[in-house]
Design an enzyme around this catalytic site. Sequence first.
Site, PDB file in Angstrom:
ATOM      1  N   GLY A 155       0.839  -1.335   0.062  1.00 55.69           N
ATOM      2  CA  GLY A 155      -0.201  -0.108  -0.099  1.00 55.69           C
ATOM      3  C   GLY A 155       0.923   1.252   0.115  1.00 55.69           C
ATOM      4  O   GLY A 155       1.766   1.247  -0.759  1.00 55.69           O
ATOM      5  N   ARG A 156       0.360   2.460   0.483  1.00 58.81           N
ATOM      6  CA  ARG A 156       1.105   3.620   0.585  1.00 58.81           C
ATOM      7  C   ARG A 156       2.380   3.435   1.213  1.00 58.81           C
ATOM      8  O   ARG A 156       3.599   3.903   0.685  1.00 58.81           O
ATOM      9  CB  ARG A 156       0.440   4.661   1.569  1.00 58.81           C
ATOM     10  CG  ARG A 156      -1.117   5.270   0.606  1.00 58.81           C
ATOM     11  CD  ARG A 156      -1.883   6.247   1.624  1.00 58.81           C
ATOM     12  NE  ARG A 156      -2.296   5.063   2.433  1.00 58.81           N
ATOM     13  CZ  ARG A 156      -3.607   4.922   2.845  1.00 58.81           C
ATOM     14  NH1 ARG A 156      -4.405   5.253   1.834  1.00 58.81           N
ATOM     15  NH2 ARG A 156      -3.873   4.148   3.953  1.00 58.81           N
ATOM     16  N   ILE A 157       2.641   2.865   2.377  1.00 63.79           N
ATOM     17  CA  ILE A 157       4.158   2.901   3.180  1.00 63.79           C
ATOM     18  C   ILE A 157       4.690   1.574   2.508  1.00 63.79           C
ATOM     19  O   ILE A 157       5.964   1.875   2.113  1.00 63.79           O
ATOM     20  CB  ILE A 157       3.896   2.414   4.534  1.00 63.79           C
ATOM     21  CG1 ILE A 157       3.116   3.691   5.228  1.00 63.79           C
ATOM     22  CG2 ILE A 157       5.107   2.293   5.248  1.00 63.79           C
ATOM     23  CD1 ILE A 157       2.418   3.459   6.634  1.00 63.79           C
ATOM     24  N   THR A 236       6.895  -2.530  11.195  1.00 58.98           N
ATOM     25  CA  THR A 236       6.430  -1.108  11.664  1.00 58.98           C
ATOM     26  C   THR A 236       4.970  -0.977  11.416  1.00 58.98           C
ATOM     27  O   THR A 236       4.436  -0.063  11.237  1.00 58.98           O
ATOM     28  CB  THR A 236       7.225  -0.178  10.707  1.00 58.98           C
ATOM     29  OG1 THR A 236       7.015  -0.310   9.311  1.00 58.98           O
ATOM     30  CG2 THR A 236       8.673  -0.032  11.121  1.00 58.98           C
ATOM     31  N   ARG A 238       1.530  -3.313  12.949  1.00 61.49           N
ATOM     32  CA  ARG A 238       1.042  -3.507  14.048  1.00 61.49           C
ATOM     33  C   ARG A 238       1.547  -4.733  14.674  1.00 61.49           C
ATOM     34  O   ARG A 238       1.609  -5.829  14.199  1.00 61.49           O
ATOM     35  CB  ARG A 238      -0.561  -3.572  13.918  1.00 61.49           C
ATOM     36  CG  ARG A 238      -1.230  -2.236  13.383  1.00 61.49           C
ATOM     37  CD  ARG A 238      -1.473  -1.316  14.766  1.00 61.49           C
ATOM     38  NE  ARG A 238      -1.959  -0.108  14.481  1.00 61.49           N
ATOM     39  CZ  ARG A 238      -1.475   0.960  13.953  1.00 61.49           C
ATOM     40  NH1 ARG A 238      -0.322   1.150  13.722  1.00 61.49           N
ATOM     41  NH2 ARG A 238      -2.388   2.173  13.731  1.00 61.49           N
ATOM     42  N   GLU A 267       0.758  -3.396  23.493  1.00 58.16           N
ATOM     43  CA  GLU A 267       1.637  -2.322  23.796  1.00 58.16           C
ATOM     44  C   GLU A 267       1.324  -1.587  24.969  1.00 58.16           C
ATOM     45  O   GLU A 267      -0.057  -1.437  25.462  1.00 58.16           O
ATOM     46  CB  GLU A 267       1.495  -1.224  22.544  1.00 58.16           C
ATOM     47  CG  GLU A 267       2.169  -1.903  21.312  1.00 58.16           C
ATOM     48  CD  GLU A 267       2.168  -0.901  20.056  1.00 58.16           C
ATOM     49  OE1 GLU A 267       1.591   0.243  20.242  1.00 58.16           O
ATOM     50  OE2 GLU A 267       2.646  -1.217  18.991  1.00 58.16           O
ATOM     51  N   HIS A 286       6.714   2.345  19.208  1.00 62.70           N
ATOM     52  CA  HIS A 286       5.634   2.716  18.082  1.00 62.70           C
ATOM     53  C   HIS A 286       6.107   4.150  17.896  1.00 62.70           C
ATOM     54  O   HIS A 286       5.006   5.064  18.068  1.00 62.70           O
ATOM     55  CB  HIS A 286       4.301   2.577  18.765  1.00 62.70           C
ATOM     56  CG  HIS A 286       3.346   2.511  17.730  1.00 62.70           C
ATOM     57  ND1 HIS A 286       2.123   1.655  17.752  1.00 62.70           N
ATOM     58  CD2 HIS A 286       3.178   2.990  16.491  1.00 62.70           C
ATOM     59  CE1 HIS A 286       1.396   1.596  16.978  1.00 62.70           C
ATOM     60  NE2 HIS A 286       2.079   2.485  16.083  1.00 62.70           N
TER      61      HIS A 286
HETATM   62  P1  NAP Z   1      -2.624   1.036   3.012  1.00 60.51           P
HETATM   63  O1  NAP Z   1      -2.231   2.169   2.178  1.00 60.51           O
HETATM   64  O2  NAP Z   1      -3.992   0.782   3.285  1.00 60.51           O
HETATM   65  O3  NAP Z   1      -1.836  -0.408   2.710  1.00 60.51           O
HETATM   66  C1  NAP Z   1      -1.921  -1.701   3.221  1.00 60.51           C
HETATM   67  C2  NAP Z   1      -1.689  -2.620   2.182  1.00 60.51           C
HETATM   68  O4  NAP Z   1      -1.763  -3.869   2.710  1.00 60.51           O
HETATM   69  C3  NAP Z   1      -2.823  -2.576   1.224  1.00 60.51           C
HETATM   70  O5  NAP Z   1      -2.003  -2.564  -0.076  1.00 60.51           O
HETATM   71  C4  NAP Z   1      -3.262  -3.953   1.284  1.00 60.51           C
HETATM   72  O6  NAP Z   1      -3.608  -4.340  -0.095  1.00 60.51           O
HETATM   73  C5  NAP Z   1      -2.529  -4.695   1.845  1.00 60.51           C
HETATM   74  N1  NAP Z   1      -3.411  -6.066   2.657  1.00 60.51           N
HETATM   75  C6  NAP Z   1      -4.304  -5.705   3.707  1.00 60.51           C
HETATM   76  N2  NAP Z   1      -4.635  -6.789   3.911  1.00 60.51           N
HETATM   77  C7  NAP Z   1      -3.787  -7.782   3.724  1.00 60.51           C
HETATM   78  C8  NAP Z   1      -3.348  -9.228   3.698  1.00 60.51           C
HETATM   79  N3  NAP Z   1      -4.355  -9.835   4.578  1.00 60.51           N
HETATM   80  N4  NAP Z   1      -2.362  -9.822   3.330  1.00 60.51           N
HETATM   81  C9  NAP Z   1      -1.405  -8.932   2.431  1.00 60.51           C
HETATM   82  N5  NAP Z   1      -1.687  -7.480   2.234  1.00 60.51           N
HETATM   83  C10 NAP Z   1      -2.881  -7.168   3.008  1.00 60.51           C
HETATM   84  O7  NAP Z   1      -2.134   1.255   4.392  1.00 60.51           O
HETATM   85  P2  NAP Z   1      -0.572   2.345   4.905  1.00 60.51           P
HETATM   86  O8  NAP Z   1      -0.774   3.638   5.010  1.00 60.51           O
HETATM   87  O9  NAP Z   1       0.347   1.744   3.985  1.00 60.51           O
HETATM   88  O10 NAP Z   1      -0.505   1.871   6.324  1.00 60.51           O
HETATM   89  C11 NAP Z   1      -0.077   0.487   6.701  1.00 60.51           C
HETATM   90  C12 NAP Z   1      -0.331   0.217   7.949  1.00 60.51           C
HETATM   91  O11 NAP Z   1       0.706   0.594   8.729  1.00 60.51           O
HETATM   92  C13 NAP Z   1      -1.401   0.628   8.954  1.00 60.51           C
HETATM   93  O12 NAP Z   1      -2.518   0.004   8.801  1.00 60.51           O
HETATM   94  C14 NAP Z   1      -1.026   0.980  10.217  1.00 60.51           C
HETATM   95  O13 NAP Z   1      -1.456  -0.126  11.066  1.00 60.51           O
HETATM   96  C15 NAP Z   1       0.612   0.629  10.148  1.00 60.51           C
HETATM   97  N6  NAP Z   1       1.333   2.258  10.393  1.00 60.51           N
HETATM   98  C16 NAP Z   1       2.238   2.150  11.556  1.00 60.51           C
HETATM   99  C17 NAP Z   1       2.776   3.075  11.749  1.00 60.51           C
HETATM  100  C18 NAP Z   1       3.688   3.242  12.940  1.00 60.51           C
HETATM  101  O14 NAP Z   1       3.962   4.239  13.865  1.00 60.51           O
HETATM  102  N7  NAP Z   1       4.634   2.199  13.356  1.00 60.51           N
HETATM  103  C19 NAP Z   1       2.683   4.372  11.267  1.00 60.51           C
HETATM  104  C20 NAP Z   1       1.852   4.303  10.283  1.00 60.51           C
HETATM  105  C21 NAP Z   1       1.237   3.166   9.614  1.00 60.51           C
HETATM  106  P3  NAP Z   1      -4.871  -5.236  -0.475  1.00 60.51           P
HETATM  107  O15 NAP Z   1      -6.030  -4.530   0.338  1.00 60.51           O
HETATM  108  O16 NAP Z   1      -4.911  -5.172  -1.849  1.00 60.51           O
HETATM  109  O17 NAP Z   1      -4.485  -6.709   0.042  1.00 60.51           O
END
Ligand code: NAP
Length: 327
Positions: A155-157, A236, A238, A267, A286
């Site tokens: 996804g985005r990250i 990074t 969850r 956490e 985190h």
């Molecule tokens: P995003 O753009 O929604 O990307 C999430 C990706 O995961 C999507 O490409 C989705 O694609 C994929 N996905 C969902 N379910 C899946 C599965 N069962 N198996 C494989 N891939 C799967 O979200 P983002 O902005 O990149 O953020 C991702 C996560 O990072 C957040 O939800 C958050 O929990 C975490 N985060 C943590 C921090 C931190 O401080 N450590 C900071 C920011 C975010 P599909 O739906 O096509 O599968």
Amino acid sequence: MSRLRVFITRCLPTDLQPLQQIADVEVWTERRPPPYEILLAKVKEIDGLLCLLSDRIDRQLIEAATSLKVISQMAVGYDNVDVSSATARGIPVGHTPGVLTDATADFTWALLMAAARRIVEADKFTRALQWQTWEPDLLLGADIAGATLGIVGLGRIGQAVARRARGFEMRIIYTSRKRCEPKLEVSLGVEFVSFERLLQESDFVSIHTPLTADTYHLFGASQLALMKPSAILINTARGPIVDPHALYQALSCGQIAGAAIDVTEPEPIPADSPLLSLDNLIITPHIGSASRQTRKKMADIAIENAIAGLQKRRLPYCVNPEVYENL
Ligand code: NAP
């Protein structure tokens, strides 16, 4: 007409004035989150809730919030919010995607490099005055250039991490529920593979999925067993995506070489967690999105979402747009 009321569950790193112009705002000023019972009492009398990922916004709480018009979370992930209960009550839930992508990808990269080159161990070694001389085999780590990076969730990250990996001339493979557009794959230089193949072929595995019922303990004993003994796991996303007991086993018996995690289950990490005893694990509290500018942008978007919800406008960043159907 009485003023709208908003509760914010922690001090935010931005100006609250835009919100204060339209509502009476109460801020929980303590360092720790408000206890659940206090939050439960508060939601009974408010129109807007601005919360953080450390607040449990469950069904009981949402059902008690009879005048609540909006839940605005200052985070991109929202696994702490029972979104379906909010949707059932017609309450929009806001989050803060995009603005934290680069900060989190940078931090992922910092963890990957620190784990590969054993920077935390090296710092401890030096401070313990163990540095006697230059040694050919002192604190040997793993090469990054030319290695294979496996991204779980592009996804985005995940994409921002892939862009960083290109600069390090890595081979990049990824897995997701569905394959990306071929154009995106070409521009990022990534190859789609099955989860099993990704585990078997990667030198570094980096997790970027949301926490859902499908991803809970996605990394357990059998998945970690598929990874190379030289591989390093980075999380990074969850904490509960990785089974902490399985991770401890894999790291302590050398089934994988190392890991770096910014998130834990639960956490904060409990004082008696065996993970704390491992030298081949880096743990941070985190802070993936914790750059000054990013946290301000996140707070500003959370306020923007809250204001829109209070004014009955569509949230700019809404996780349950279904609430606007049939309006
Ligand atoms: P995003 O753009 O929604 O990307 C999430 C990706 O995961 C999507 O490409 C989705 O694609 C994929 N996905 C969902 N379910 C899946 C599965 N069962 N198996 C494989 N891939 C799967 O979200 P983002 O902005 O990149 O953020 C991702 C996560 O990072 C957040 O939800 C958050 O929990 C975490 N985060 C943590 C921090 C931190 O401080 N450590 C900071 C920011 C975010 P599909 O739906 O096509 O599968």
